[in-house]
Motif scaffolding. Structure first.
Motif, mmCIF file in Angstrom:
data_model
loop_
_atom_site.group_PDB
_atom_site.id
_atom_site.type_symbol
_atom_site.label_atom_id
_atom_site.label_comp_id
_atom_site.label_asym_id
_atom_site.label_seq_id
_atom_site.Cartn_x
_atom_site.Cartn_y
_atom_site.Cartn_z
ATOM 1 N N ALA A 51 58.917 59.885 13.544
ATOM 2 C CA ALA A 51 59.912 60.177 13.437
ATOM 3 C C ALA A 51 60.165 60.516 15.226
ATOM 4 O O ALA A 51 60.505 60.828 16.233
ATOM 5 N N VAL A 52 58.867 61.805 15.397
ATOM 6 C CA VAL A 52 58.703 62.643 16.907
ATOM 7 C C VAL A 52 58.160 61.256 17.878
ATOM 8 O O VAL A 52 56.952 61.153 17.607
ATOM 9 N N LYS A 61 60.230 68.165 17.100
ATOM 10 C CA LYS A 61 58.901 68.414 17.063
ATOM 11 C C LYS A 61 57.879 69.298 16.482
ATOM 12 O O LYS A 61 56.942 68.790 15.476
ATOM 13 N N VAL A 62 58.875 70.700 16.007
ATOM 14 C CA VAL A 62 57.742 71.467 15.116
ATOM 15 C C VAL A 62 59.142 70.999 13.442
ATOM 16 O O VAL A 62 58.304 71.512 13.040
ATOM 17 N N PHE A 63 59.620 70.428 13.636
ATOM 18 C CA PHE A 63 59.772 70.293 12.132
ATOM 19 C C PHE A 63 58.608 69.550 10.723
ATOM 20 O O PHE A 63 58.665 70.251 9.976
ATOM 21 N N ARG A 95 48.775 68.218 17.402
ATOM 22 C CA ARG A 95 48.545 68.821 18.277
ATOM 23 C C ARG A 95 49.809 68.407 19.415
ATOM 24 O O ARG A 95 50.407 69.860 20.381
ATOM 25 N N ARG A 96 50.561 67.971 19.461
ATOM 26 C CA ARG A 96 51.943 67.683 20.571
ATOM 27 C C ARG A 96 52.547 68.222 19.821
ATOM 28 O O ARG A 96 53.580 68.317 20.868
ATOM 29 N N CYS A 97 52.409 68.465 18.718
ATOM 30 C CA CYS A 97 53.889 68.988 18.243
ATOM 31 C C CYS A 97 53.628 70.190 18.215
ATOM 32 O O CYS A 97 54.428 71.537 18.374
ATOM 33 N N LEU A 98 52.290 70.804 17.861
ATOM 34 C CA LEU A 98 52.492 71.833 18.293
ATOM 35 C C LEU A 98 52.372 72.866 20.106
ATOM 36 O O LEU A 98 52.838 74.801 19.975
ATOM 37 N N ASP A 99 52.131 71.369 20.537
ATOM 38 C CA ASP A 99 52.597 71.816 22.045
ATOM 39 C C ASP A 99 53.996 72.593 22.334
ATOM 40 O O ASP A 99 53.915 72.744 23.393
#
Length: 102
Positions: A51-52, A61-63, A95-99
């Protein structure tokens, strides 16, 4: 900001994952059952990760990362390799979430 339903999803995931501890201690069919529950839990993470989008908020994004943390916290070590495999196979998306984390 995370969505209102995120807390409920995390609570349900933790409750499902908590059942892994008892099931993993048993032999035979209980281990199979624990693996099935783990697959369901990883599916919840996968759905959140899917879903991100690039336009998603930082909370969205962090979920998936919160869900993975909850899952690892409640997963017996014997089943952790399956979670690690998931993390490794979805490394780019995670990694995109961690960004978004400063």
């Amino acid at each position: 900001m995370s969505k209102k339903g995120d807390f409920q999803v995390r609570k349900q995931l933790r409750e499902r994952a908590a059942g892994l501890r008892g099931a993993a201690k048993e032999e035979g069919s209980y281990v199979v059952a624990a693996t099935a529950v783990l697959s369901e839990c990883v599916g919840v993470v996968d759905e959140a990760l899917g879903a991100v989008r690039t336009s998603s908020s930082a909370g969205e994004k962090v979920f998936p990362l919160h869900l993975l943390g909850d899952l690892l916290d409640h997963t017996p070590l014997a089943l952790c390799p399956a979670v690690v495999d998931y993390i490794e196979s979805h490394e780019a998306a995670l990694r995109r979430c961690l960004d978004v984390i400063p």
